[in-house]
Scaffold this active site. Structure first.
Site, PDB file in Angstrom:
ATOM      1  NE  ARG A  81      26.575-129.595  42.578  1.00  0.00           N
ATOM      2  CZ  ARG A  81      25.576-129.442  41.710  1.00  0.00           C
ATOM      3  NH1 ARG A  81      24.320-129.440  42.119  1.00  0.00           N
ATOM      4  NH2 ARG A  81      25.820-129.304  40.425  1.00  0.00           N
ATOM      5  CG  HIS A 125      24.053-124.494  38.234  1.00  0.00           C
ATOM      6  ND1 HIS A 125      24.005-125.517  39.169  1.00  0.00           N
ATOM      7  CD2 HIS A 125      22.894-124.595  37.540  1.00  0.00           C
ATOM      8  CE1 HIS A 125      22.867-126.191  39.046  1.00  0.00           C
ATOM      9  NE2 HIS A 125      22.170-125.651  38.055  1.00  0.00           N
ATOM     10  CD  GLU A 170      21.837-130.757  35.251  1.00  0.00           C
ATOM     11  OE1 GLU A 170      21.145-129.998  34.556  1.00  0.00           O
ATOM     12  OE2 GLU A 170      21.358-131.508  36.113  1.00  0.00           O
ATOM     13  CG  ASN A 299      23.156-133.028  38.848  1.00  0.00           C
ATOM     14  OD1 ASN A 299      23.848-133.303  39.827  1.00  0.00           O
ATOM     15  ND2 ASN A 299      23.116-131.817  38.327  1.00  0.00           N
ATOM     16  CE1 TYR A 301      16.211-133.090  39.909  1.00  0.00           C
ATOM     17  CE2 TYR A 301      18.159-133.023  38.511  1.00  0.00           C
ATOM     18  CZ  TYR A 301      17.444-132.564  39.609  1.00  0.00           C
ATOM     19  OH  TYR A 301      17.969-131.574  40.388  1.00  0.00           O
ATOM     20  CD  GLU A 368      21.302-130.338  40.364  1.00  0.00           C
ATOM     21  OE1 GLU A 368      20.256-130.525  39.708  1.00  0.00           O
ATOM     22  OE2 GLU A 368      22.104-129.425  40.108  1.00  0.00           O
TER      23      GLU A 368
HETATM   24  C1  PNW Z   1      18.845-129.557  36.753  1.00  0.00           C
HETATM   25  N1  PNW Z   1      16.090-131.871  31.395  1.00  0.00           N
HETATM   26  O1  PNW Z   1      18.312-129.105  35.571  1.00  0.00           O
HETATM   27  C2  PNW Z   1      19.641-128.370  37.232  1.00  0.00           C
HETATM   28  O2  PNW Z   1      20.956-128.646  37.587  1.00  0.00           O
HETATM   29  C3  PNW Z   1      18.963-127.561  38.256  1.00  0.00           C
HETATM   30  O3  PNW Z   1      19.424-126.246  38.161  1.00  0.00           O
HETATM   31  C4  PNW Z   1      17.462-127.684  38.106  1.00  0.00           C
HETATM   32  O4  PNW Z   1      16.758-126.820  38.929  1.00  0.00           O
HETATM   33  C5  PNW Z   1      17.093-129.141  38.375  1.00  0.00           C
HETATM   34  O5  PNW Z   1      17.810-130.001  37.543  1.00  0.00           O
HETATM   35  C6  PNW Z   1      15.623-129.451  38.245  1.00  0.00           C
HETATM   36  O6  PNW Z   1      15.198-129.267  36.921  1.00  0.00           O
HETATM   37  C7  PNW Z   1      17.753-129.864  34.592  1.00  0.00           C
HETATM   38  O7  PNW Z   1      15.149-131.340  30.769  1.00  0.00           O
HETATM   39  C8  PNW Z   1      16.875-129.208  33.742  1.00  0.00           C
HETATM   40  O8  PNW Z   1      16.555-133.005  31.068  1.00  0.00           O
HETATM   41  C9  PNW Z   1      16.325-129.877  32.687  1.00  0.00           C
HETATM   42  C10 PNW Z   1      16.659-131.208  32.474  1.00  0.00           C
HETATM   43  C11 PNW Z   1      17.538-131.858  33.316  1.00  0.00           C
HETATM   44  C12 PNW Z   1      18.079-131.179  34.376  1.00  0.00           C
END
Ligand code: PNW
Length: 462
Positions: A81, A125, A170, A299, A301, A368
């Site tokens: 991707r 992106h 996102e 995605n 996290y 992600e």
């Molecule tokens: C994502 N937050 O970004 C992106 O899709 C990527 O480009 C990035 O490198 C990756 O996650 C890691 O950070 C985010 O603050 C950036 O909630 C910030 C947030 C969430 C996702």
């Protein structure tokens, strides 16, 4: 850890992948007619990025893409991707096409196909052409129209060999980090601009899907990628319960209700009317946004825990996402990554379960998931990263739990193939399965790379 019997088992047709994004890896910002993007301008503005980093060189992927694709092939993932940089295709964001930009992505896609890796392009992106920002950017509807035109151009050039198309990555980050908190390009802090951007991003998605479907030649799939978080109230206190509702509304439902549910975002009505006297009413827009999706990219996290925390001195001009009287907290016992983000794999199961309950979901791909840790090259020249292995493994377990409950998850993409330009954090945060030495741009696979490879291989072994 990697004894085969301990490896997790997934369905034979489950898709494994890795993700990257154009501005984070490509570099070569002045080459082959590329126009400037909002990230070029933002990262060259003093005070915006840790240590003053920028994406001018990044991983130099623009010149080293064959080496990176070889790493991807050897990893054994079926899918890669990546994102297409709009200012390489249309330097001004509209009008003339830069043939050399198209050629680069054609070479990239051809190389992937030659190596047996399926290309998964994302059309946006975050690198908006600066020329469009100067005409209002995502705050204005014209940008949504331009995005659909650009999507159709790329689709026309690559549609004969690309099946999986993602419009946006996102939109939450674009809208709120870009226009409310100002942490991301274009660095605005302007209240309603964020909601206007959220709306136009979704309209742009709808127009782009419609434009690409109109050109469709074969078995193509169209989707969008959202970053979603499981939201838990910090306590049973009614104030925390409603804080959690507000955060869920802004972080998730602003996007999932229209895109997946076909309704304008639901939530505490008085809060919603407070933070949005912008849009979110027009029935035609709603129909446009709610294009049938062939897949949903998610995605994942970190989980969110919401606590009521009244803003002491609310700025009436800045009454929006960043200012909804919510403090993000997380249980102290949860481990943290180098980003400071709490780690709780079970939150991924809760998130997927909740989505499945609330909406009629298309097939879901985790587009992600990954973590930054303080990786270093050791005396033997290797990069041991046991925490990342544990992070990914635990999240795969959480995914299996959701699948066992019936959530239709079809694939998993690890963020990221390479260490790269981590936006406001610059090169200081490393998310890669492959370490990048920024002095000589050498790539060194970390132990997580070999672990991920072995895990994928073991799936094939049957
Ligand atoms: C994502 N937050 O970004 C992106 O899709 C990527 O480009 C990035 O490198 C990756 O996650 C890691 O950070 C985010 O603050 C950036 O909630 C910030 C947030 C969430 C996702």
């Amino acid at each position: 850890m990697s004894a085969e019997k301990d490896l997790r088992r997934f369905p034979a047709d489950f898709r494994w992948g890795v993700s990257t994004a154009s501005y984070q890896i490509e570099g070569a910002v002045d080459e082959d007619g590329r126009g400037r993007s909002i990230w070029d301008v933002f990262s060259h503005t003093p005070g915006t990025i840790a240590r003053g980093d920028n994406g001018d060189v990044a991983c130099d992927h623009y010149h080293r893409f064959r080496e990176d694709i070889a790493l991807t092939r050897d990893l054994g993932v079926g899918a890669y991707r990546f994102s297409v940089a709009w200012p390489r295709i249309q330097p001004e964001g509209r009008g003339p096409v830069e043939r050399r930009g198209i050629d680069f992505y054609q070479r990239l896609v051809d190389e992937l196909l030659d190596e047996g890796v399926e290309p998964w392009p994302t059309l946006y992106h975050w690198d908006l052409p600066q020329a469009l920002e100067e005409r209002g950017g995502w705050r204005v509807r014209d940008t949504a129209e331009r995005f659909a035109e650009y999507a159709a151009l790329v689709h026309d050039a690559l549609g004969d060999r690309v099946t999986w198309w993602t419009t946006l990555n996102e939109p939450y980050c674009v809208a709120f980090l870009g226009h409310a908190t100002g942490e991301h390009a274009p660095g605005a802090r302007e209240g309603h601009g964020a909601l206007a951007a959220a709306h136009h991003l979704m309209v742009g998605h709808g127009l782009a899907v419609r434009a690409m479907r109109a050109q469709q030649r074969g078995e193509e799939k169209f989707g969008i990628t959202l970053n979603l978080s499981d939201v838990t109230p910090a306590s049973e206190d009614p104030a925390d319960l409603s804080a959690a509702e507000r955060l869920d509304l802004l972080q998730n439902r602003v996007f999932t209700d229209p895109l997946l549910g076909g309704t304008w975002p639901k939530g505490e009505p008085e809060v919603w009317s407070q933070i949005s006297d912008f849009g979110f009413r027009d029935a035609d827009d709603l129909a446009l946004i709610r294009q049938p999706l062939d897949f949903l990219g998610v995605n994942v996290y970190a989980p969110a825990y919401a606590k009521y925390a009244p803003t002491a001195d609310p700025d009436p001009a800045f009454r929006t996402a960043a200012d909804i009287d919510v403090e993000r907290v997380a249980p102290a016992e949860l481990p943290r990554t180098a980003m400071g983000w709490p780690v709780e794999p079970a939150a991924m199961t809760r998130l997927l379960r909740r989505l499945d309950e609330d909406y009629a979901l298309p097939p879901v791909y985790i587009t992600e998931n990954g973590a930054a840790y303080r990786d270093v090259v050791d005396a033997t020249g290797s990069v041991p990263d046991p925490e990342r292995i544990e992070f990914v493994d635990a999240h795969l377990g959480a995914l299996q739990a959701a699948m066992a409950e019936g959530v239709d998850v079809r694939g998993y993409f690890c963020w990221s193939l390479l260490d790269n330009f981590e936006w406001a954090y610059g090169y200081a945060k490393r998310f890669g399965l492959v370490y990048v030495d920024y002095d000589d741009l050498r790539r060194i696979p970390k132990s997580s790379y070999y672990w991920y490879r072995d895990m994928i291989r073991a799936q094939r072994a049957g």
